[in-house]
Design a protein around this motif. Structure first.
Motif, PDB file in Angstrom:
ATOM      1  N   LEU A   1      -4.825  -5.796   6.339  1.00 53.26           N
ATOM      2  CA  LEU A   1      -3.385  -5.720   6.519  1.00 53.26           C
ATOM      3  C   LEU A   1      -2.749  -4.753   5.523  1.00 53.26           C
ATOM      4  O   LEU A   1      -1.747  -4.098   5.819  1.00 53.26           O
ATOM      5  N   LEU A   2      -3.337  -4.647   4.336  1.00 55.84           N
ATOM      6  CA  LEU A   2      -2.803  -3.739   3.320  1.00 55.84           C
ATOM      7  C   LEU A   2      -3.085  -2.276   3.657  1.00 55.84           C
ATOM      8  O   LEU A   2      -2.303  -1.395   3.295  1.00 55.84           O
ATOM      9  N   LEU A   3      -4.184  -2.013   4.353  1.00 56.84           N
ATOM     10  CA  LEU A   3      -4.597  -0.635   4.639  1.00 56.84           C
ATOM     11  C   LEU A   3      -3.516   0.181   5.351  1.00 56.84           C
ATOM     12  O   LEU A   3      -3.161   1.268   4.883  1.00 56.84           O
ATOM     13  N   PRO A   4      -2.958  -0.288   6.486  1.00 54.19           N
ATOM     14  CA  PRO A   4      -1.927   0.531   7.151  1.00 54.19           C
ATOM     15  C   PRO A   4      -0.655   0.677   6.324  1.00 54.19           C
ATOM     16  O   PRO A   4       0.034   1.693   6.444  1.00 54.19           O
ATOM     17  N   LEU A   5      -0.373  -0.302   5.473  1.00 53.21           N
ATOM     18  CA  LEU A   5       0.816  -0.200   4.632  1.00 53.21           C
ATOM     19  C   LEU A   5       0.612   0.841   3.535  1.00 53.21           C
ATOM     20  O   LEU A   5       1.534   1.605   3.210  1.00 53.21           O
ATOM     21  N   MET A   6      -0.590   0.889   2.965  1.00 51.72           N
ATOM     22  CA  MET A   6      -0.870   1.908   1.969  1.00 51.72           C
ATOM     23  C   MET A   6      -0.914   3.298   2.620  1.00 51.72           C
ATOM     24  O   MET A   6      -0.510   4.294   2.011  1.00 51.72           O
ATOM     25  N   PHE A   7      -1.363   3.356   3.863  1.00 50.90           N
ATOM     26  CA  PHE A   7      -1.312   4.599   4.636  1.00 50.90           C
ATOM     27  C   PHE A   7       0.143   5.055   4.772  1.00 50.90           C
ATOM     28  O   PHE A   7       0.460   6.244   4.656  1.00 50.90           O
ATOM     29  N   SER A   8       1.029   4.092   5.034  1.00 50.19           N
ATOM     30  CA  SER A   8       2.455   4.406   5.171  1.00 50.19           C
ATOM     31  C   SER A   8       3.040   4.896   3.856  1.00 50.19           C
ATOM     32  O   SER A   8       3.887   5.796   3.846  1.00 50.19           O
ATOM     33  N   PHE A   9       2.595   4.319   2.742  1.00 47.45           N
ATOM     34  CA  PHE A   9       3.050   4.806   1.440  1.00 47.45           C
ATOM     35  C   PHE A   9       2.609   6.253   1.227  1.00 47.45           C
ATOM     36  O   PHE A   9       3.346   7.048   0.635  1.00 47.45           O
ATOM     37  N   PHE A  10       1.404   6.586   1.698  1.00 49.06           N
ATOM     38  CA  PHE A  10       0.941   7.962   1.569  1.00 49.06           C
ATOM     39  C   PHE A  10       1.839   8.905   2.370  1.00 49.06           C
ATOM     40  O   PHE A  10       2.253   9.962   1.874  1.00 49.06           O
TER      41      PHE A  10
END
Length: 389
Positions: A12-21
């Motif tokens: 669940l954290l992966l797409p959110l960290m992608f969004s931060f990028f």
């Protein structure tokens, strides 16, 4: 062995960290404005109008985005932001006119506003309240990676003239990453919270009457003003003092964001051991020392040190300030998020003031003086911050 719940948490954290990028793409406006200045033969004031277009989005769309989240959900709002960002990055590839650049930067600002307003509330559904601050700091670290890569990709495009696109290859590279982020986020399920009561524009802006909310808002104005100001002004300072080429001077922006990245990692470690107030004061002192150094030093080594101090100091100001604002009004999480993101409009106010001051006195020291005023407010605000972690 990693438990299934832990694995789900990481997925669940992966797409959110992608969004931060992808969120970090907005910082390409600094180096892009410098290349656009050379391409279109613009003055400092006109060149800084490009970053201003980006940050007008924060002023106009952040609070409406918080209301939109209550209607369509946080995940859909975040997906919408990624799609708008893709369109913004695609436009300069096919339309190389100055009008096309203006339109692209406007769309980039709107997309980033939707993204920054929605990603933190969505992140709060994945991590606990105790973990939110550190997760947000790590997100800023991921965002900083995209920020310092932008000038390097642009310089690579200029040096090798990749596909004949010159520095605009930056838009293509980041657009492809945005497409991947959309795919990953679309495939990830979230338990999207919906508030029992929805606020309107009037009730949301009424929260500004609370001293801490108002103080945090001004603090974010000053933080992003310094951030965008250094992003655009530091290369010009090196050109003015050292006579460097734009491509060489543009590497200073990458160095600044490298320092910001290191600062985010240090902040993740120290904020769990040092009070927010002490760490904030130390951060602002670093910023002020770096800005004062710009006025007193002329050697390249000393100027690099000044950039490092500002990058390290400014790396955790946003996370601490946003955390303070959310903790002061936990019952209005979406609304406060919208108000704080609106504070990123400082990316318009301060660069315009800096460019006009620089044009007025014929030196980049005018821009440095404006940033010192912003740093002085942050030092004042530091003593309003709660001392606990």
């Amino acid at each position: 062995m990693i438990s299934s719940s832990r694995c789900t948490h990481l997925l669940l954290l992966l797409p959110l960290m992608f969004s931060f990028f992808v969120m970090g793409f907005v910082d390409l406006v600094g180096i892009a404005s410098n290349y656009a200045k050379a391409d279109y033969q613009l003055t400092d004031t006109t060149a800084n109008f490009l970053p201003s277009l980006v940050f007008f989005g924060f002023l106009l769309f952040s609070v409406p985005t918080s209301i939109l989240m209550n209607k369509i959900g946080r995940k859909r709002t975040l997906l919408l932001s990624l799609c708008v960002t893709m369109a913004a990055l695609l436009l300069p590839v096919f339309n190389k006119s100055f009008a096309g650049m203006l339109a692209a930067f406007s769309l980039l600002g709107i997309g980033n506003t939707l993204m920054q307003t929605s990603v933190t509330p969505l992140l709060s559904t994945v991590v606990s309240d105790d973990e939110l601050s550190s997760a947000l700091t790590f997100g800023q670290f991921v965002k900083a990676i995209a920020s310092f890569l932008a000038p390097l990709i642009a310089a690579w495009g200029v040096h090798y003239n990749v596909f004949g696109m010159n520095w605009r290859i930056l838009f293509v590279a980041y657009m492809l990453i945005a497409v991947l982020a959309v795919m990953v986020l679309s495939a990830t399920p979230f338990s999207d919270e919906k508030p029992a009561d929805t606020s309107g524009l009037r009730s949301t802006f009424a929260l500004m009457r609370r001293p801490m909310v108002c103080g945090c808002f001004i603090g974010i104005l000053c933080h992003v003003g310094i951030d965008v100001g250094i992003n655009a002004t530091a290369p010009r300072i090196f050109q003015e003092y050292e006579g460097l080429s734009l491509t060489h001077a543009g590497r200073i922006t990458s160095f600044y964001f490298i320092c910001r990245t290191v600062g985010c990692l240090l902040g993740t470690f120290f904020l769990s051991r040092v009070s927010n107030r002490r760490f904030f004061v130390l951060s602002v002192v670093c910023i002020m020392c770096g800005l004062i150094g710009f006025a007193g030093f002329r050697s390249e080594t000393a100027l690099y040190l000044c950039v490092a101090l500002i990058g390290l100091g400014n790396s955790n100001v946003f996370s601490i300030t946003l955390t303070q604002a959310l903790q002061s009004c936990p019952e209005y999480k979406n609304e406060v998020s919208g108000l704080m993101i609106m504070g990123l409009f400082g990316g318009t106010i301060f660069p315009l003031a800096m460019s006009m001051t620089s044009d007025g006195i014929g030196s980049q020291l005018g821009a440095v003086a404006v940033m010192l005023v912003a740093a002085a407010y942050l030092l004042f605000f530091a003593f309003k911050i709660q001392g606990k972690r």
